[in-house]
Design an enzyme around this catalytic site. Structure first.
Site, mmCIF file in Angstrom:
data_model
loop_
_atom_site.group_PDB
_atom_site.id
_atom_site.type_symbol
_atom_site.label_atom_id
_atom_site.label_comp_id
_atom_site.label_asym_id
_atom_site.label_seq_id
_atom_site.Cartn_x
_atom_site.Cartn_y
_atom_site.Cartn_z
ATOM 1 N N TYR A 114 0.811 -1.217 0.000
ATOM 2 C CA TYR A 114 0.000 0.000 0.000
ATOM 3 C C TYR A 114 0.840 1.261 0.000
ATOM 4 O O TYR A 114 0.312 2.357 0.103
ATOM 5 C CB TYR A 114 -0.904 0.007 1.248
ATOM 6 C CG TYR A 114 -0.108 -0.146 2.527
ATOM 7 C CD1 TYR A 114 0.463 0.959 3.153
ATOM 8 C CD2 TYR A 114 0.121 -1.396 3.077
ATOM 9 C CE1 TYR A 114 1.229 0.815 4.297
ATOM 10 C CE2 TYR A 114 0.874 -1.543 4.231
ATOM 11 C CZ TYR A 114 1.420 -0.435 4.830
ATOM 12 O OH TYR A 114 2.197 -0.598 5.963
ATOM 13 N N GLU A 168 10.935 -4.329 5.731
ATOM 14 C CA GLU A 168 9.945 -3.654 6.577
ATOM 15 C C GLU A 168 10.464 -3.453 7.995
ATOM 16 O O GLU A 168 9.985 -2.583 8.710
ATOM 17 C CB GLU A 168 8.618 -4.405 6.569
ATOM 18 C CG GLU A 168 7.961 -4.458 5.203
ATOM 19 C CD GLU A 168 7.561 -3.100 4.649
ATOM 20 O OE1 GLU A 168 7.768 -2.063 5.298
ATOM 21 O OE2 GLU A 168 7.029 -3.070 3.531
ATOM 22 N N MET A 187 4.217 -0.382 -3.903
ATOM 23 C CA MET A 187 3.334 -0.332 -5.071
ATOM 24 C C MET A 187 4.138 0.055 -6.314
ATOM 25 O O MET A 187 3.668 -0.118 -7.428
ATOM 26 C CB MET A 187 2.177 0.656 -4.853
ATOM 27 C CG MET A 187 1.171 0.157 -3.831
ATOM 28 S SD MET A 187 -0.400 1.071 -3.851
ATOM 29 C CE MET A 187 0.095 2.732 -3.441
ATOM 30 N N ALA A 188 5.352 0.552 -6.125
ATOM 31 C CA ALA A 188 6.224 0.924 -7.246
ATOM 32 C C ALA A 188 7.028 -0.306 -7.685
ATOM 33 O O ALA A 188 7.774 -0.874 -6.893
ATOM 34 C CB ALA A 188 7.170 2.055 -6.840
#
Length: 169
Positions: free
Chosen positions: A16, A84, A20-21
Site C-alpha cells: 500500500y 519492513e 506499489m512501485a
C-alpha cells in the site's frame, strides 16, 4: 489437494506504499511478481512525520487501496520482512480484489506502534512518486547491497543515514 511437504509455500502480500512501485519491488525481490489491484477494508493509511513511506493501522469504516503481490516465495517474504524491519509487524488480513469480486487472505505490514504520535492524515502515492521515488529506489538498492554483508544495517538505519545526508525527507 494438499501441497507436498517439500514444496515451498507461496504467499500473497498486500502492499500500500512504496512497494506499489515496481522499481522498489524489483530492487528487493529481483523480479516483479504478478499483482492485482486490491482494497483492505477497516484500515487507514497514514503519513509518518519525518518519513517518506506510510503506515497502516486498523480503523473502522476506512479503506486502503493498494495491490496484492501474488506468488511470493518464503525467501522473498524473508527479504520483505527485513525491508519492513521492526517498524512493522506482518499480519494476515482479508483483502478484496478490485478486478474481481473475490476476497483472499494476504500478508500485510502493519505499523507496530498503534499510538505513534507521528502518524497523521493520509499518505499520497502519486506525491511520493513525484517527490521521493528516485531517491527511495537508490536507498533501497543500498539497503539490499548492504543486506548481503555480515554486519548489515537495519533498513531503518539505512533510511535514516541516507535521508539525512542532505536529503529532505
Amino acid at each position: 489437494m494438499a501441497a507436498t511437504a517439500n514444496a515451498s509455500s507461496l504467499h500473497n502480500v498486500f502492499v500500500y506504499g512504496t512497494l506499489m512501485a515496481d522499481e522498489v519491488v524489483r530492487t528487493i525481490l529481483k523480479r516483479v511478481p504478478p499483482a492485482s489491484p486490491a482494497v483492505l477494508n477497516d484500515y487507514h493509511r497514514f503519513s509518518i512525520k519525518g518519513r517518506v513511506y506510510p503506515a497502516i493501522l486498523p480503523a473502522e469504516s476506512k479503506k486502503v487501496k493498494g495491490r496484492v503481490l501474488l506468488g511470493i516465495t518464503d525467501q522473498e517474504l524473508d527479504k520483505l520482512d527485513s525491508f519492513e524491519d521492526v517498524e512493522y509487524e506482518r499480519r494476515t488480513v482479508e483483502i478484496s480484489l478490485l478486478d474481481k469480486s473475490e476476497k483472499l487472505l494476504a500478508n500485510a505490514y502493519v505499523w507496530s506502534d498503534k499510538n505513534d504520535p507521528n502518524l497523521y492524515s493520509e499518505w499520497d502515492f502519486e506525491e511520493w512518486k513525484r517527490l521521493h521515488k528516485k531517491d527511495f529506489v537508490t536507498m533501497t538498492l543500498g539497503f539490499m547491497d548492504d543486506l548481503e554483508q555480515p554486519d548489515s544495517k537495519t533498513r531503518v538505519a539505512t533510511y535514516e543515514s541516507y535521508f539525512h545526508q542532505g536529503q529532505s525527507a
